[in-house]
Design an enzyme around this catalytic site. Structure first.
Site, PDB file in Angstrom:
ATOM      1  CD  GLU A 438      -3.068   0.503  -0.019  1.00 45.92           C
ATOM      2  OE1 GLU A 438      -3.458  -0.664  -0.151  1.00 45.92           O
ATOM      3  OE2 GLU A 438      -3.368   1.419  -0.806  1.00 45.92           O
TER       4      GLU A 438
HETATM    5  C1  LIG Z   1       2.534  -9.977   0.870  1.00 45.83           C
HETATM    6  C2  LIG Z   1       2.358  -8.942  -0.174  1.00 45.83           C
HETATM    7  C3  LIG Z   1       1.087  -8.572  -0.554  1.00 45.83           C
HETATM    8  C4  LIG Z   1       0.910  -7.634  -1.568  1.00 45.83           C
HETATM    9  N1  LIG Z   1      -0.358  -7.348  -2.011  1.00 45.83           N
HETATM   10  C5  LIG Z   1      -0.514  -6.604  -3.131  1.00 45.83           C
HETATM   11  C6  LIG Z   1      -1.799  -6.479  -3.759  1.00 45.83           C
HETATM   12  O1  LIG Z   1      -2.804  -6.989  -3.269  1.00 45.83           O
HETATM   13  N2  LIG Z   1      -1.880  -5.773  -4.917  1.00 45.83           N
HETATM   14  C7  LIG Z   1      -0.791  -5.203  -5.505  1.00 45.83           C
HETATM   15  O2  LIG Z   1      -0.936  -4.592  -6.551  1.00 45.83           O
HETATM   16  N3  LIG Z   1       0.436  -5.284  -4.922  1.00 45.83           N
HETATM   17  C8  LIG Z   1       0.603  -5.981  -3.771  1.00 45.83           C
HETATM   18  N4  LIG Z   1       1.839  -6.107  -3.197  1.00 45.83           N
HETATM   19  C9  LIG Z   1       2.968  -5.417  -3.798  1.00 45.83           C
HETATM   20  C10 LIG Z   1       3.471  -4.241  -2.970  1.00 45.83           C
HETATM   21  O3  LIG Z   1       2.527  -3.214  -2.996  1.00 45.83           O
HETATM   22  C11 LIG Z   1       4.854  -3.837  -3.531  1.00 45.83           C
HETATM   23  O4  LIG Z   1       5.751  -4.841  -3.113  1.00 45.83           O
HETATM   24  C12 LIG Z   1       5.272  -2.479  -3.079  1.00 45.83           C
HETATM   25  O5  LIG Z   1       4.492  -1.508  -3.737  1.00 45.83           O
HETATM   26  C13 LIG Z   1       6.745  -2.172  -3.360  1.00 45.83           C
HETATM   27  O6  LIG Z   1       7.114  -2.482  -4.681  1.00 45.83           O
HETATM   28  P1  LIG Z   1       8.403  -3.393  -4.950  1.00 45.83           P
HETATM   29  O7  LIG Z   1       8.287  -4.585  -4.078  1.00 45.83           O
HETATM   30  O8  LIG Z   1       8.516  -3.607  -6.398  1.00 45.83           O
HETATM   31  O9  LIG Z   1       9.638  -2.542  -4.406  1.00 45.83           O
HETATM   32  P2  LIG Z   1      10.438  -1.407  -5.228  1.00 45.83           P
HETATM   33  O10 LIG Z   1       9.469  -0.452  -5.817  1.00 45.83           O
HETATM   34  O11 LIG Z   1      11.396  -2.076  -6.130  1.00 45.83           O
HETATM   35  O12 LIG Z   1      11.218  -0.664  -4.050  1.00 45.83           O
HETATM   36  C14 LIG Z   1      12.428  -1.183  -3.424  1.00 45.83           C
HETATM   37  C15 LIG Z   1      12.829  -0.225  -2.302  1.00 45.83           C
HETATM   38  O13 LIG Z   1      13.159   1.062  -2.873  1.00 45.83           O
HETATM   39  C16 LIG Z   1      12.424   2.084  -2.243  1.00 45.83           C
HETATM   40  N5  LIG Z   1      12.058   3.113  -3.217  1.00 45.83           N
HETATM   41  C17 LIG Z   1      11.514   2.952  -4.436  1.00 45.83           C
HETATM   42  N6  LIG Z   1      11.277   4.154  -5.008  1.00 45.83           N
HETATM   43  C18 LIG Z   1      11.661   5.097  -4.107  1.00 45.83           C
HETATM   44  C19 LIG Z   1      11.637   6.530  -4.075  1.00 45.83           C
HETATM   45  N7  LIG Z   1      11.155   7.258  -5.098  1.00 45.83           N
HETATM   46  N8  LIG Z   1      12.133   7.152  -2.990  1.00 45.83           N
HETATM   47  C20 LIG Z   1      12.588   6.439  -1.920  1.00 45.83           C
HETATM   48  N9  LIG Z   1      12.625   5.095  -1.894  1.00 45.83           N
HETATM   49  C21 LIG Z   1      12.162   4.425  -2.965  1.00 45.83           C
HETATM   50  C22 LIG Z   1      11.164   1.408  -1.702  1.00 45.83           C
HETATM   51  O14 LIG Z   1      10.622   2.139  -0.615  1.00 45.83           O
HETATM   52  C23 LIG Z   1      11.721   0.043  -1.288  1.00 45.83           C
HETATM   53  O15 LIG Z   1      12.234   0.134   0.013  1.00 45.83           O
HETATM   54  C24 LIG Z   1       2.034  -7.008  -2.165  1.00 45.83           C
HETATM   55  C25 LIG Z   1       3.321  -7.364  -1.746  1.00 45.83           C
HETATM   56  C26 LIG Z   1       3.492  -8.324  -0.789  1.00 45.83           C
HETATM   57  C27 LIG Z   1       4.891  -8.722  -0.416  1.00 45.83           C
END
Ligand SMILES: Cc1cc2nc3c(=O)[nH]c(=O)nc-3n(C[C@H](O)[C@H](O)[C@H](O)COP(=O)(O)OP(=O)(O)OC[C@H]3O[C@@H](n4cnc5c(N)ncnc54)[C@H](O)[C@@H]3O)c2cc1C
Length: 589
Positions: A438
């Protein structure tokens, strides 16, 4: 053995004494009929349901997890019956409009329900938790026919829903997503959706026959980035009962919330219908963003509450070592864990965060109700402005605390906390996800500083300062509370000085908000905790003589100001350090 007891007395304290919700409801036509007895009845039944029906499936569901077999997902034993009992009791309809079969009750009560369900079993609560966001989204942006076809069954719980945003290469940056939507049949408004989403909570399961997926995708020729994303409703089963072209290709093995199926979903020319305007999909989803983020913030509160209850219970039963002040030299050879000073500190810290955050979370939910339903337009606007400012803090600060405090609670169990039997290790694992989904907590912190403070040149923050000033005055008017008033005043002055600096300096240093955001969000959260406890202490001091509940509130208020709030000054110091710059990490490969 892990247990959960609904904290009904504290919930009622927040609703009736801290918020005086009833007085506000009387001025809102939708809620004018709601009386205190009905509210108590709803909160008590919700607590009973959470503690007696949901909590028993928490630990076994963690051990069993979900099962995947050739596109089908089976949730842990008893998840399905628990969901059926939830539907039969009418809980999905609580805060939905009567027009679609809902009960039309305030979000505030939904917030209490959700806090207790998550504390009882986060993994199970994920399934019903997602449906409300989808309901809000379709209700606000769906066509009349989509509303008529889908809302009644989401409201009565017959169907559940998902949010399909994330793709393997597009997480935080949704502008990178590639799922496509092609117009297919103009007469029925049908599109064909193709692409693969990952990490979709509740993407496939056996709780309901149908699942309503809300999917972000790109139309042909859409602008690049986040300005070219549209939102589609894609059901698992079409209205004639035929299967849509949506396949679950697997479920993730993960650290916690193991009973919640997190799915890879492939859409292969699946039938979908647009929600809202083309290329305005993110805006349509933002409708429910405040409520959805508040709900995730509540997860942090729920975990800390469950951790507190179980750690306290353990500390009141287990004995180890004598405390230095023990006077009973003849009797027991050891004292209760709760008597040892470091353990007392952990437990009081948990209590201070949990009860302070509960007041804040319920306040935001109440403001959401006022923002939507208040008869006075100026009140609606002012409430919305505060909701927008406070929501990223609730999501980021509460969920950071949920994880850290669960880990602190584990310490109370010693080595017995590290094994599954006491289930506090499950709470630590389950709580971690709320910092990530989220919108990660880094994104919440950036949202708070860049959009909610700099974005409106501090207008919402000024409105908040005025409310804090009123509380300072009220505390200062009661001699026993003057110390809280003075400390709250000093705390809010320290934070507002930094806000003024941020507003002054960002035009010349564009990276500045991003460097300081995390520490600022922490300081802001602590300021809000000070506000929560100053008001609590003011209410409690008049009744503390006669009732231990209020006496404990005063003890915790003092503890919060003495032991917890000094962190605020440390965080503001770090803001000053990050102000100067954060070193680059050179890419050396
Ligand atoms: C158990 C689980 C349930 C989930 N449920 C859903 C769901 O129902 N629907 C759905 O669509 N998604 C879902 N997700 C996905 C979740 O929303 C994403 O994992 C999350 O948005 C982060 O994306 P990412 O994992 O690709 O990390 P990335 O975007 O690759 O980020 C990696 C790190 O870099 C940091 N970062 C990235 N950009 C910036 C910035 N501009 N400034 C500072 N820091 C930054 C992030 O904070 C993070 O710490 C779920 C994930 C999990 C693990």
């Amino acid at each position: 053995m892990w247990t959960y007891r609904a904290p009904l007395r504290d919930i009622e304290f927040v609703i009736n004494e801290w918020l005086h919700a009833q007085a506000e409801w009387e001025t809102i036509p939708n809620f004018a009929e709601l009386d205190q007895d009905t509210v108590e009845q709803i909160v008590t039944s919700a607590g009973q349901f959470a503690a007696e029906v949901v909590a028993p499936i928490n630990s076994p569901g963690d051990i069993e997890g979900c099962h995947y077999d050739n596109g089908k997902v089976t949730t842990p034993k008893h998840y399905r019956e628990t969901y059926q009992a939830y539907v039969e009791a009418g809980w999905p309809a609580l805060a939905c409009e009567t027009e679609f079969g809902g009960q039309g009750l305030p979000q505030l009560l939904n917030c209490a329900l959700y806090e207790m369900l998550v504390a009882a079993c986060h993994a199970w609560a994920m399934y019903p938790g997602l449906a409300h966001g989808a309901y809000e989204c379709i209700r606000t942006h769906g066509t009349d026919s989509l509303k008529a076809q889908y809302l009644p069954k989401l409201v009565n719980g017959e169907w559940l829903a998902t949010m399909c945003l994330t793709e393997a290469h597009a997480g935080t940056d949704l502008g990178l997503l590639r799922t496509r939507a092609e117009p297919d049949d103009a007469a029925s408004g049908r599109y064909r959706i193709s692409g693969t989403k990952i990490f979709i909570s509740g993407g496939e399961h056996d709780l309901t026959d149908n699942i309503v997926h809300l999917v972000l995708a790109r139309l042909p020729g859409a602008p690049a980035g986040s300005k070219g994303i549209s939102l589609f409703l894609v059901p698992k089963l079409l209205l004639d009962g035929q299967a849509n072209a949506v396949r679950c290709d697997g479920i993730e093995k993960k650290m916690g919330i193991k009973g919640s199926a997190t799915c890879v979903l492939t859409f292969a020319q699946a039938s979908g219908w647009i929600i809202g305007e083309p290329n305005r999909g993110l805006a349509a989803m933002f409708v429910m963003m405040n409520a959805a983020r508040l709900h995730v913030g509540l997860q942090g509160l729920s975990h800390a509450e469950a951790a507190y209850q179980n750690a306290l219970h353990y500390a009141l039963e287990r004995k180890q070592m004598r405390v230095p002040t023990s006077t009973d030299k003849q009797g027991a050879t050891a004292d209760l864990i709760v008597k040892h000073p470091p353990m007392r500190r952990i437990l009081l810290q948990l209590r201070a965060f949990v009860q302070g955050q509960r007041a804040l979370a319920y306040w935001i939910a109440h403001l959401l109700d006022c923002a939507e339903h208040h008869s006075d337009a100026a009140q609606r606007q002012a409430s919305m402005q505060l909701v927008s400012l406070l929501t990223p803090m609730a999501k980021g600060f509460f969920t950071d605390n949920g994880f850290v405090l669960s880990s602190a609670a584990l310490q109370v169990f010693g080595g017995h906390g590290y094994v599954h039997e006491n289930a506090i290790e499950q709470t630590v694992r389950d709580s971690r996800i709320a910092m990530l989904y989220e919108g990660t907590n880094e994104i919440q912190a950036i949202d708070l500083v860049a959009r909610k403070i700099i974005g409106d040149r501090g207008a919402a923050f000024d409105q908040l300062l005025k409310l804090i000033a009123v509380e300072v005055q009220a505390c200062n008017a009661v001699s026993a509370c003057a110390t809280f008033g003075q400390q709250l005043q000093a705390t809010s002055s320290a934070v507002s000085t930094v806000v003024a600096m941020i507003l002054r300096e960002t035009p010349t240093d564009r990276e500045l908000p991003y460097r300081i955001a995390d520490d600022f969000m922490r300081a802001f959260g602590l300021l809000m905790l000070a506000f929560a406890w100053a008001r609590t202490a003011r209410i409690a001091q008049a009744r503390a003589e006669a009732d231990d509940f209020y006496k404990d509130k005063l003890v915790t208020a003092h503890f919060c100001f003495d032991f917890v709030l000094p962190e605020l000054h440390y965080r503001l110091e770090l803001v000053n350090v990050a102000w100067q710059g954060v070193p680059q990490i050179e890419v050396r490969r």
